[in-house]
Design an enzyme around this catalytic site. Structure first.
Site, PDB file in Angstrom:
ATOM      1  N   ASN A  43       0.824  -1.209   0.000  1.00  0.00           N
ATOM      2  CA  ASN A  43       0.000   0.000   0.000  1.00  0.00           C
ATOM      3  C   ASN A  43       0.859   1.261   0.000  1.00  0.00           C
ATOM      4  O   ASN A  43       0.638   2.187  -0.791  1.00  0.00           O
ATOM      5  CB  ASN A  43      -0.915   0.023   1.228  1.00  0.00           C
ATOM      6  CG  ASN A  43      -1.963  -1.059   1.207  1.00  0.00           C
ATOM      7  OD1 ASN A  43      -2.295  -1.608   0.160  1.00  0.00           O
ATOM      8  ND2 ASN A  43      -2.488  -1.383   2.375  1.00  0.00           N
ATOM      9  N   GLY A 252      -3.849   4.558   7.296  1.00  0.00           N
ATOM     10  CA  GLY A 252      -2.531   4.854   7.846  1.00  0.00           C
ATOM     11  C   GLY A 252      -1.429   4.686   6.821  1.00  0.00           C
ATOM     12  O   GLY A 252      -0.463   5.470   6.800  1.00  0.00           O
ATOM     13  N   ASP A 253      -1.547   3.694   5.950  1.00  0.00           N
ATOM     14  CA  ASP A 253      -0.554   3.491   4.893  1.00  0.00           C
ATOM     15  C   ASP A 253      -0.569   4.665   3.916  1.00  0.00           C
ATOM     16  O   ASP A 253       0.482   5.150   3.482  1.00  0.00           O
ATOM     17  CB  ASP A 253      -0.828   2.188   4.143  1.00  0.00           C
ATOM     18  CG  ASP A 253      -0.800   0.976   5.045  1.00  0.00           C
ATOM     19  OD1 ASP A 253      -0.065   0.981   6.048  1.00  0.00           O
ATOM     20  OD2 ASP A 253      -1.520  -0.003   4.726  1.00  0.00           O
ATOM     21  N   ALA A 254      -1.771   5.102   3.549  1.00  0.00           N
ATOM     22  CA  ALA A 254      -1.892   6.240   2.638  1.00  0.00           C
ATOM     23  C   ALA A 254      -1.315   7.503   3.267  1.00  0.00           C
ATOM     24  O   ALA A 254      -0.608   8.279   2.606  1.00  0.00           O
ATOM     25  CB  ALA A 254      -3.357   6.455   2.266  1.00  0.00           C
ATOM     26  N   ALA A 257       2.480   7.386   3.155  1.00  0.00           N
ATOM     27  CA  ALA A 257       3.018   7.637   1.814  1.00  0.00           C
ATOM     28  C   ALA A 257       2.912   9.111   1.446  1.00  0.00           C
ATOM     29  O   ALA A 257       3.863   9.705   0.911  1.00  0.00           O
ATOM     30  CB  ALA A 257       2.274   6.781   0.789  1.00  0.00           C
TER      31      ALA A 257
END
Length: 292
Positions: A43, A252-254, A257
C-alpha cells in the site's frame, strides 16, 4: 531530484467486506464484498509511486495467481519490484470486516510474507530513504530481514521511517523490544493507540513528545482529529481533511506515503506541508472500499 525510497513489507490480497449493519451471529447479513490489492508495504509503495516518488518494494508472494496479479498491479502503478516468489506458499490474504461507521477488523493470513529473508531486500541507495512496515518486525519469520534493512540503511546514511503496525501484534511482540529494534529510525509513525502503548502516556501529545525523545521525529495520527508532528520542542498539529468515511482500511498506509512523498520531495521539508499531504492522501482513500 526526488529521494528514492525502498519499502519493506507485506503484499496481500484484501477481501473487503462492507457490512450493511451489525453482524448477525448464527444468521446472515447482506454485505458488499470485493477483492483488492493490499498489504501494508505494498500500500505504501503504490501510493508513493502514484505521487511520483521512485519506489522499490521488497517482499514475498506465493507461486499462485493472486501473487502474479498483485505483482502486475504494482508494476502498472510504477513500483519497481523486488518480490521473491516462494514455492509452495500462498500469497498473503487479509479479510477486512468494515462496519457501517467505516471502522474495520482485520483477519490476516500473511502466507508468503513470513518467508522474507535479508537477501530479499536490496542494498539502500546512499542518501535514500527506507520505510519498514512494522509487521515485518513483529514475526520471527521476516524479522531478521527487517533488522538487516534497518542496519544497512543506517550504514548508508539513509533516513528511515517505521510504523508500529497494530496494537495487538505489538503488545504480543513486546514494546521494549520494538523500541530497541527501531532505535535508529528517523521517523516513527504510530496512530494514537499505538503511541499510547509505546509510551504509557494517555494523552497523544504527551505520547508524541515521549517518542520524539527517542527519535528525531514522531508523527502521530489522530483519526478524525488530524495528526501531530513532534521534533524536539516543535509541535505541529494539522486538522483532518473533510471526507466521507466508507472504509478506513489502509488509511494509515496512505497517510504515511503522502507524508513521506512531501517530506522527501521538498527542500524545506515543512512539517505542516508533510502532514497536510498525508492527511489528503488518507482522506482520499477512506472515501471508498479498499486500501488503494
Amino acid at each position: 531530484m526526488r529521494t528514492p525510497v525502498v519499502v519493506v513489507g507485506d503484499v496481500a490480497t484484501d477481501v473487503v467486506v462492507v457490512l450493511s449493519g451489525e453482524p448477525a451471529p448464527g444468521s446472515d447479513r447482506p454485505a458488499s464484498i470485493a477483492s483488492r490489492g493490499g498489504g501494508a508495504g505494498a500500500n505504501v509503495a503504490a501510493h508513493l509511486a502514484r505521487l511520483g516518488t521512485p519506489t522499490v518494494l521488497a517482499g514475498c508472494i506465493g507461486d499462485d495467481a493472486p501473487g502474479a496479479g498483485l505483482a502486475a498491479e504494482l508494476t502498472a502503478a510504477g513500483v519497481a519490484l523486488r518480490l521473491r516468489t516462494v514455492p509452495g506458499a500462498a500469497t498473503g490474504t487479509i479479510v477486512s470486516l468494515v462496519e457501517p461507521d467505516g471502522q474495520r477488523s482485520m483477519l490476516a493470513d500473511r502466507g508468503a510474507n513470513l518467508a522474507l529473508r535479508p537477501a530479499d531486500v536490496p542494498a539502500p541507495t546512499p542518501g535514500g530513504h527506507l520505510h519498514v512496515s512494522g509487521y515485518t518486525l513483529l514475526h520471527p519469520g521476516p524479522r531478521e530481514a527487517g533488522l538487516a534493512a534497518l542496519r544497512a540503511a543506517a550504514d548508508a546514511g539513509c533516513t528511515v521511517s517505521v510504523d508500529p503496525a497494530s496494537t495487538g501484534p505489538l503488545l504480543g511482540y513486546g514494546v521494549d523490544r520494538w523500541l530497541a529494534d527501531t532505535a535508529g529510525a528517523t521517523l516513527v509513525l504510530p496512530n494514537a493507540d499505538e503511541a499510547r502503548l509505546l509510551t504509557g502516556c494517555a494523552d497523544p501529545t504527551a505520547a508524541a513528545r515521549a517518542l520524539a525523545g527517542r527519535h528525531p521525529i514522531a508523527v502521530v495520527t489522530l483519526g478524525p482529529d488530524g495528526a501531530l508532528w513532534v521534533a524536539g520542542d516543535e509541535v505541529v498539529h494539522r486538522a483532518a481533511h473533510p471526507t466521507t468515511v466508507v472504509d478506513t482500511t489502509g488509511a494509515g498506509d496512505a497517510f504515511a506515503a503522502g507524508l513521506l512523498a512531501a517530506w522527501l520531495g521538498t527542500p524545506d521539508r515543512s512539517p505542516a506541508a508533510a502532514l497536510d499531504a498525508g492527511l489528503a492522501c488518507a482522506a482520499e482513500v477512506v472515501r471508498r472500499p479498499g486500501a488503494r
